[in-house]
Design an enzyme around this catalytic site. Structure first.
Site, PDB file in Angstrom:
ATOM      1  N   CYS A 382       0.846  -1.202   0.000  1.00 17.14           N
ATOM      2  CA  CYS A 382       0.000   0.000   0.000  1.00 17.14           C
ATOM      3  C   CYS A 382       0.878   1.247   0.000  1.00 17.14           C
ATOM      4  CB  CYS A 382      -0.974  -0.034   1.162  1.00 17.14           C
ATOM      5  SG  CYS A 382      -2.385   1.030   0.872  1.00 17.14           S
ATOM      6  N   HIS A 508      -3.420  -4.788   0.400  1.00 17.28           N
ATOM      7  CA  HIS A 508      -2.696  -5.382   1.534  1.00 17.28           C
ATOM      8  C   HIS A 508      -2.759  -6.907   1.473  1.00 17.28           C
ATOM      9  CE1 HIS A 508      -2.085  -1.737   4.009  1.00 17.28           C
ATOM     10  NE2 HIS A 508      -3.196  -1.310   3.432  1.00 17.28           N
ATOM     11  N   GLU A 510      -1.116  -8.979   3.035  1.00 15.75           N
ATOM     12  CA  GLU A 510      -0.887  -9.603   4.354  1.00 15.75           C
ATOM     13  C   GLU A 510      -2.182 -10.056   5.028  1.00 15.75           C
ATOM     14  OE1 GLU A 510      -0.330  -6.445   3.579  1.00 15.75           O
ATOM     15  OE2 GLU A 510      -0.707  -5.052   5.235  1.00 15.75           O
TER      16      GLU A 510
HETATM   17  N1  GLN Z   1      -1.754   6.774   3.071  1.00 21.76           N
HETATM   18  C1  GLN Z   1      -1.908   6.047   1.862  1.00 21.76           C
HETATM   19  C2  GLN Z   1      -3.292   6.208   1.273  1.00 21.76           C
HETATM   20  O1  GLN Z   1      -4.198   6.606   1.926  1.00 21.76           O
HETATM   21  C3  GLN Z   1      -1.571   4.588   2.081  1.00 21.76           C
HETATM   22  C4  GLN Z   1      -2.529   3.857   2.952  1.00 21.76           C
HETATM   23  C5  GLN Z   1      -2.014   2.549   3.472  1.00 21.76           C
HETATM   24  O2  GLN Z   1      -0.835   2.268   3.417  1.00 21.76           O
HETATM   25  N2  GLN Z   1      -2.890   1.713   4.001  1.00 21.76           N
HETATM   26  O3  GLN Z   1      -3.504   5.916   0.104  1.00 21.76           O
END
Ligand code: GLN
Length: 549
Positions: A382, A508, A510
């Protein structure tokens, strides 16, 4: 007819109540019983999505996009099921729904009270779990420790449920801690006795006590706890700390907890538990395996819980590759200040996990640059993908100001930006791109090789996306977009083409890794890191060989 196992905690927090609840789920599932697990969180936030990870640890995201407590991660990993949003309720949700009903006039004329209005709403939300999942047994874990003011309405609701449903359909499990007094070399049961007394004073009488400790608990102590707490000795289950979380169901099984639960709930096992695969997994975990050093570069690293699922996913993948992952938790702010670099250089693979806000971003970008230039395997999750794109863009465009508008709203090159649909959103809670989305994998890429599939579904939690205006220029300079949304509009996976393994996902992965089914991207990453470890070893053996006598 649904049956319920209620899990409360006593003495101190952080003794593994969530893992215990998950393990109980596993014991029942192994007996062919359909289970689900729910967490009741006493805080007033509607969900943990708006909480700082330092306060709460990781926010765990479900398929349906619910932002939940990290214990749901344990539940899913142990029972290998995908849970839904009804499996996590908070005081905030309960009160907002009761207050909304009051405003509508539902209780017209009545005075709205904790008992019965709040407790009824709690019971209604507990009931939704079997309704939605068809579970025969629902395990309900109450957050916090008995004695907390906040959890009282939840405990009262559980008391009422036993009164309404009877003893055969409800069971109370209390997880406590036996402190060890070094001077006399004994384990103490007094705090457990006190905590059970506290529980009884609110009308709950435990059927099972799980006695956690760092030392073996003998039969004499079991007998003592049984006598003082008025629980059958068979119902006092010692649970010694173990470095392998997944061993907990086996430890509980060794004390016959599974059969005892069934007996108490008057349920028949549909099949004999078959622990072969699980036992082999735990045994493999305990054997010595070659090490692979993984650096996690984040900004919440003081609290390992903040990256719980990342840690578990790395462990699952390492186990599958017959390796033992050794973590270096590196603070990205340290990298900005010149510290932590030796640790980073010693790592065989680098992960930049998710995160929000601009603190520490430059340190993460520096880590990505190091990984790209030195051919160190890199997995971006992400935010880690966004960082990788920013780093690459800065080099391609030869402009240090390329950035995400999250960190620099005035950047001349907004390579990561909000979608127009996100720009209109004013509220922060529950408004990100959340939950499962499909992703199409481009053939001939690292992703395609890892997944071995054309289409995957992964869990998201972010607001920002790769800015399509920069796709072409990035692609022209060594970046490859190997995963796209089916309409092609959103970049879901980016790779650096000329690299052993440098991959970032906007989702994600994970959250979908399970101990016996590790996530393909993590497995591919660990394998690449292992190759680097091997190459390093060869290099150092070669240097040794060349040394003059
Ligand atoms: N801050 C980033 C976004 O909002 C990444 C979010 C995250 O890593 N879950 O897109």
């Amino acid at each position: 007819m649904t049956k319920y196992v209620f899990v409360t905690g006593g003495v101190v927090s952080s003794v593994g109540k969530g893992v215990t609840a998950a393990a109980i789920g596993k014991l029942l599932k192994e007996r062919g019983i359909k289970v689900s697990i729910q967490k009741l969180d006493p805080y007033i936030n509607v969900d943990p999505g708006t909480m700082n990870p330092y306060q709460h640890g990781e926010v765990y995201v479900l398929d349906d996009g619910s932002e939940t407590d990290l214990d749901l991660g344990h539940y899913e990993r142990f029972i290998d099921d995908n849970l839904s949003g009804v499996c996590n309720i908070t005081t905030g949700q309960i009160y907002s729904s009761v207050i909304a009903q009051e405003r509508k006039g539902t209780f017209l004329g009545g005075t709205i009270q904790v008992v019965p209005h709040i407790t009824s709403e709690i019971k209604r939300r507990i009931d939704r779990v079997p309704q939605e999942t068809g579970a025969e047994v629902v395990i309900v874990e109450v957050g916090g420790t008995v004695g907390d003011i906040e959890s009282l309405p939840f405990l009262e609701a559980l008391r009422q449920m036993r009164y309404e449903l009877g003893r055969e359909d409800t069971l109370y499990v209390h997880v406590t801690w036996l402190p060890y007094i070094g001077a006399t070399g004994e384990l103490k049961t007094k705090p457990t006795q006190h905590s059970v007394r506290e529980l009884r004073s609110i009308g709950l009488h435990p059927d099972v006590i799980i006695a956690r400790s760092d030392h073996p608990v003998g039969e004499d102590l079991r007998a003592k706890i049984a006598l003082f707490c008025d629980v059958e000795q068979k119902g006092v289950i010692p649970l010694e700390s173990t470095p392998v979380l997944y061993e907990v169901p086996l430890l509980l099984e060794a004390h016959a907890l599974g059969d005892y639960l069934l007996q108490k709930l008057n349920l028949k096992a549909r099949r004999k538990p078959d622990w072969k695969e699980w036992r082999a997994m735990v045994a493999a975990w305990r054997t010595r395996r070659p090490k692979v050093r993984i650096a996690v570069v984040g900004k919440y690293i003081e609290l390992e819980d903040a990256y719980m699922s990342v840690r578990e996913a790395v462990r699952h993948a390492s186990l599958a590759a017959d390796l033992d992952a050794e973590f270096s938790w590196i603070h990205s702010v340290d990298l900005e200040e010149g510290a932590g670099w030796d640790e980073l250089r010693a790592a065989h693979g680098v992960i930049v996990p998710g995160g929000f806000g601009d603190r520490g971003i430059e340190g993460m970008i520096a880590a990505a640059r190091y990984a790209r230039q030195e051919q160190v395997p890199y997995l971006g999750l992400c935010l880690g993908m966004q960082v990788m794109v920013i780093e690459c863009a800065r080099s391609v465009l030869d402009n240090k100001e390329a950035n995400s508008t999250e960190f620099d709203p005035k950047t001349p090159h907004a390579v990561i930006d909000l979608l127009p649909s996100q720009r209109e959103i004013g509220e922060l809670g529950g408004t990100m791109r959340l939950g499962l989305y499909p992703c199409e994998i481009k053939p001939g890429t690292v992703s395609a090789q890892a997944y071995g599939r054309k289409r995957v579904e992964e869990r998201h939690r972010h607001r920002f996306e790769l800015n399509n205006a920069y796709r072409e220029v990035l692609e022209g300079h060594g970046m490859r977009f190997s995963g796209l949304s089916p309409d092609g509009k959103l970049v879901e996976i980016a790779e650096i083409a000329e690299h052993a393994f440098m991959l970032g996902s906007q989702f994600h992965p994970e959250f979908r890794s399970r101990p016996i089914r590790p996530h393909p991207l993590f497995v591919a990453f660990i394998k690449a890191a292992a190759q680097r470890a091997e190459a390093n070893n060869e290099k150092s053996t070669a240097t040794l060989g060349e040394e003059p006598e």
